[in-house]
Structure formats: C-alpha cells, structure tokens
Design a protein around this motif. Structure first.
Motif, PDB file in Angstrom:
ATOM      1  N   ASN A 282       0.958  -1.257  -0.032  1.00 48.70           N
ATOM      2  CA  ASN A 282      -0.108  -0.036  -0.020  1.00 48.70           C
ATOM      3  C   ASN A 282       0.835   1.172   0.152  1.00 48.70           C
ATOM      4  N   GLU A 283       1.982   1.161   0.693  1.00 45.97           N
ATOM      5  CA  GLU A 283       2.894   2.516   0.823  1.00 45.97           C
ATOM      6  C   GLU A 283       3.348   2.833  -0.657  1.00 45.97           C
ATOM      7  N   VAL A 284       3.949   1.592  -1.241  1.00 48.12           N
ATOM      8  CA  VAL A 284       4.501   2.081  -2.562  1.00 48.12           C
ATOM      9  C   VAL A 284       3.419   2.405  -3.562  1.00 48.12           C
ATOM     10  N   LYS A 285       2.214   1.727  -3.786  1.00 48.71           N
ATOM     11  CA  LYS A 285       1.122   2.151  -4.397  1.00 48.71           C
ATOM     12  C   LYS A 285       0.587   3.886  -4.168  1.00 48.71           C
ATOM     13  N   SER A 286       1.017   4.264  -2.981  1.00 45.64           N
ATOM     14  CA  SER A 286       0.830   5.705  -2.734  1.00 45.64           C
ATOM     15  C   SER A 286       2.070   6.470  -2.776  1.00 45.64           C
ATOM     16  N   GLY A 287       3.244   6.001  -3.394  1.00 43.59           N
ATOM     17  CA  GLY A 287       4.172   6.678  -3.663  1.00 43.59           C
ATOM     18  C   GLY A 287       5.159   6.957  -2.390  1.00 43.59           C
ATOM     19  N   ILE A 288       4.755   6.000  -1.438  1.00 42.87           N
ATOM     20  CA  ILE A 288       5.493   6.254  -0.118  1.00 42.87           C
ATOM     21  C   ILE A 288       6.915   4.930   0.030  1.00 42.87           C
ATOM     22  N   TYR A 289       7.755   5.610   0.281  1.00 41.86           N
ATOM     23  CA  TYR A 289       8.875   4.598   0.316  1.00 41.86           C
ATOM     24  C   TYR A 289       9.652   4.729   1.810  1.00 41.86           C
ATOM     25  N   SER A 290       9.347   3.979   2.681  1.00 35.19           N
ATOM     26  CA  SER A 290      10.105   4.258   4.131  1.00 35.19           C
ATOM     27  C   SER A 290      11.304   3.558   4.340  1.00 35.19           C
ATOM     28  N   ASN A 291      11.899   3.192   3.335  1.00 38.16           N
ATOM     29  CA  ASN A 291      13.235   2.582   3.650  1.00 38.16           C
ATOM     30  C   ASN A 291      13.549   1.881   4.804  1.00 38.16           C
ATOM     31  N   PRO A 292      13.133   0.800   5.529  1.00 39.44           N
ATOM     32  CA  PRO A 292      13.116   0.103   6.516  1.00 39.44           C
ATOM     33  C   PRO A 292      14.690  -0.628   6.672  1.00 39.44           C
ATOM     34  N   LEU A 293      15.028  -0.773   5.189  1.00 33.32           N
ATOM     35  CA  LEU A 293      16.286  -1.691   5.288  1.00 33.32           C
ATOM     36  C   LEU A 293      17.198  -0.671   4.284  1.00 33.32           C
ATOM     37  N   ALA A 294      17.297   0.542   4.767  1.00 32.64           N
ATOM     38  CA  ALA A 294      18.253   1.280   4.260  1.00 32.64           C
ATOM     39  C   ALA A 294      19.767   0.971   4.680  1.00 32.64           C
ATOM     40  N   HIS A 295      20.625   0.872   3.518  1.00 31.78           N
ATOM     41  CA  HIS A 295      22.097   0.684   3.484  1.00 31.78           C
ATOM     42  C   HIS A 295      22.539  -0.954   3.968  1.00 31.78           C
ATOM     43  N   LYS A 296      21.214  -1.653   3.851  1.00 30.87           N
ATOM     44  CA  LYS A 296      21.425  -3.055   3.875  1.00 30.87           C
ATOM     45  C   LYS A 296      21.501  -3.775   2.757  1.00 30.87           C
ATOM     46  N   THR A 297      22.314  -4.762   2.491  1.00 26.68           N
ATOM     47  CA  THR A 297      22.756  -5.616   1.455  1.00 26.68           C
ATOM     48  C   THR A 297      22.082  -7.035   1.636  1.00 26.68           C
ATOM     49  N   LEU A 298      21.559  -7.390   0.470  1.00 30.15           N
ATOM     50  CA  LEU A 298      20.978  -8.724   0.166  1.00 30.15           C
ATOM     51  C   LEU A 298      21.530  -9.397  -0.889  1.00 30.15           C
ATOM     52  N   GLY A 299      22.476 -10.665  -0.519  1.00 26.41           N
ATOM     53  CA  GLY A 299      23.093 -11.275  -1.249  1.00 26.41           C
ATOM     54  C   GLY A 299      22.187 -12.408  -2.028  1.00 26.41           C
ATOM     55  N   MET A 300      22.121 -12.511  -3.349  1.00 24.33           N
ATOM     56  CA  MET A 300      21.190 -13.475  -3.959  1.00 24.33           C
ATOM     57  C   MET A 300      21.957 -14.312  -4.671  1.00 24.33           C
TER      58      MET A 300
END
Length: 306
Positions: free
Chosen positions: A27-45
């Motif tokens: 819902n946040e993304v659909k409203s143009g909101i990006y809360s960035n709860p994983l700011a500066h975090k890295t996901l290895g895939m």
C-alpha cells in the motif's frame, strides 16, 4: 535469528503477521511512499537455478526497501567450483545483511543457514517454495478467498504441492491434492503437514481424481508438469498428466466465483488451458506481482526479528 526456509518453521500468527507487513508495504508503494526500513542493507542473492520472477522481485524489493541487491549465479561464485557451502556461508554472511538462495537440494539451504550469521531466505528448493505460497495467500486475501477456503491443487506432487501442504496445515484450511500415481507428494513431508493439521484443524485430502479434488473449490491451482531439472522426463510426464489439465470443463466443477492461481511460467495447453489462464477467474498476474510485496514483508520481518 530466524531463517525463512519453509513455512513449517513459522506459526499461524507469524505467517499472518508477515502478510500484514507485506500488505502495508504494498500500500505504501502504491501511494508513492518509500519508508526505507532496510536502508544501507545488502541482500546477497545466490541463484543455482535460473529465474525471472524471483530475481526481479527480490532485486526490486530490496531496492524499494532502501537497500541493495547483489546477484550471484553459479558461474559467479566459488560454489560453482566446489567450495564447501559452509565456507561460502561464513564468508558471504560476514559481508551482507540477508541472503536469498535459489537452489536444488533443500539440504543445501539447511547447511548454508546453519553456518550463516545473517537470515537466509529460500527462493526455491526442490522440496519447497514458501515465498510463492505467501504471494498466493496474499492474493487469496485480496480476492476474499482466505476465510476457511477449499483449495484444490491439480498436478505434480512437487515443491509447490509440498508448500501448499505446509500453508494449509499451519493456517487450518481444506486442501485437496490430485496427482497421478507415482507423482504423489513426499510421504515424509505429508506426515509433517498432518501433524500440524491436528493442531490447526486443517483437512487434507489426497486423490488421483482431479474432478474429486476440484469439486466446490474456492481456489484452484496447478504447476508445470516438468520442473527445472526434469526436462528429460517431459514426454513421460506429459503422458502421465494428460488427464490433469485445468481446462474450462474442469473449472466448472469448482465454485462459480473460484479463482485460479499458477506460480508461472505456465505451459498453455498442458497443465492449464489458454481459456482458463486468460479468464476473469485467473489471478496469475496479481499473484506474480505479490511475490514482490510478500518478499519485502519477509525481508523486513527477518531483519526486525534478528
């Protein structure tokens, strides 16, 4: 620290909590909101199996959460040259904050997570595909099909069937699986699901009859007859599954407002007909998008519960 390897490791309350978080993030993304709860975090895939949806949804997901994703194929890592999993796990987890692994044997995920210092997520293994099931149930919620539903799974007793077993057993709904002889679900996984079902009240029915499984169902789902790594069995499987195509005739046995789900890619004219796939009952593209949001929910939840 928690890992996300199979739904068997989570309670009903935790699964629903993750889905609430996923819905909030969507819902946040659909409203143009990006809360960035994983700011500066890295996901290895780590991708030992090819993918379209899993790669795009995880890369986009970590980016929308404020972090970064690193794509590692078998050709990009020392795993592809025989480095022990436990060595890769200890090194990689010292440099990133989360790891997603899409692999073959489920035991590879279990070994990796045993030596990892950060949460490990199952992007798919030969035994389970839990991320897809979160997206599926999220779609069911959005379509109003989450209250005591009857779900019919028609097809191979593979990782998708196993994951449906775990979801039903944990959440307590009715699941009917129809598979041809010699292509049934794992007895070991079935027994584990049945032990959870005794607590949740889930009803699990196994059959060789797709008509019996689909009768009066709220949700109908299937999967490809030959998964990755089974290409040499394609013709043999096509013969074994020829009566298991979800076509309009079969769908008419489900409830009139039943929805159809498929994890994709779909092979039209095999496990599902073109008519069903393109019908109003089909929610496959809504379901595919929900992979993005469900996975964001898992990543944030794991980070919060370290």
């Amino acid at each position: 620290m928690r890992h996300f390897l199979t739904l068997a490791d989570f309670s009903k309350e935790e699964i629903l909590e993750i889905l609430i978080l996923a819905k909030t993030l969507k819902n946040e993304v659909k409203s143009g909101i990006y809360s960035n709860p994983l700011a500066h975090k890295t996901l290895g895939m780590i991708f030992e199996k090819n993918s379209t949806r899993t790669r795009v949804s995880f890369e986009t997901g970590i980016y929308q959460l404020g972090g970064n994703g690193i794509f590692l194929s078998s050709n990009d890592t020392q795993l592809g040259r025989g480095e022990p999993i436990k060595d890769t796990a200890r090194v990689l987890s010292s440099m990133v904050d989360l790891v997603m692994m899409r692999t073959h044997e489920h035991s590879r995920l279990e070994e990796f997570s045993a030596y990892s210092n950060v949460p490990v997520i199952n992007g798919l293994s030969d035994d389970f595909h839990p991320m897809q099931l979160l997206a599926d149930f999220m779609t069911m919620q959005e379509c109003g099909k989450d209250k005591n539903p009857i779900v019919a799974y028609i097809g191979d007793g593979n990782n998708m069937a196993h994951s449906w077993l775990m979801l039903a057993a944990k959440l307590g709904f009715t699941l009917r699986i129809a598979s041809p002889k010699n292509y049934e679900v794992s007895q070991k996984i079935l027994q584990k699901a049945e032990s959870f079902a005794k607590i949740s009240g889930a009803k699990i029915l196994l059959s060789e009859n797709p008509q019996e499984a689909i009768l009066g169902a709220d949700v109908v789902t299937t999967d490809t007859w030959a998964s990755m790594g089974q290409e040499e069995q394609k013709e043999t499987r096509k013969k074994a599954f020829q009566d298991y195509c979800v076509d309009s005739k079969l769908m008419k046995l489900a409830k009139q407002d039943a929805i159809f789900l498929h994890c994709l890619p779909a092979y039209r004219g095999q496990e599902v007909s073109e008519e069903v796939l393109e019908s109003a009952q089909s929610k496959i593209f809504q379901e595919a998008e929900n992979r993005l949001h469900a996975q964001k929910g898992v990543m944030v939840w794991l980070h919060q519960n370290r």
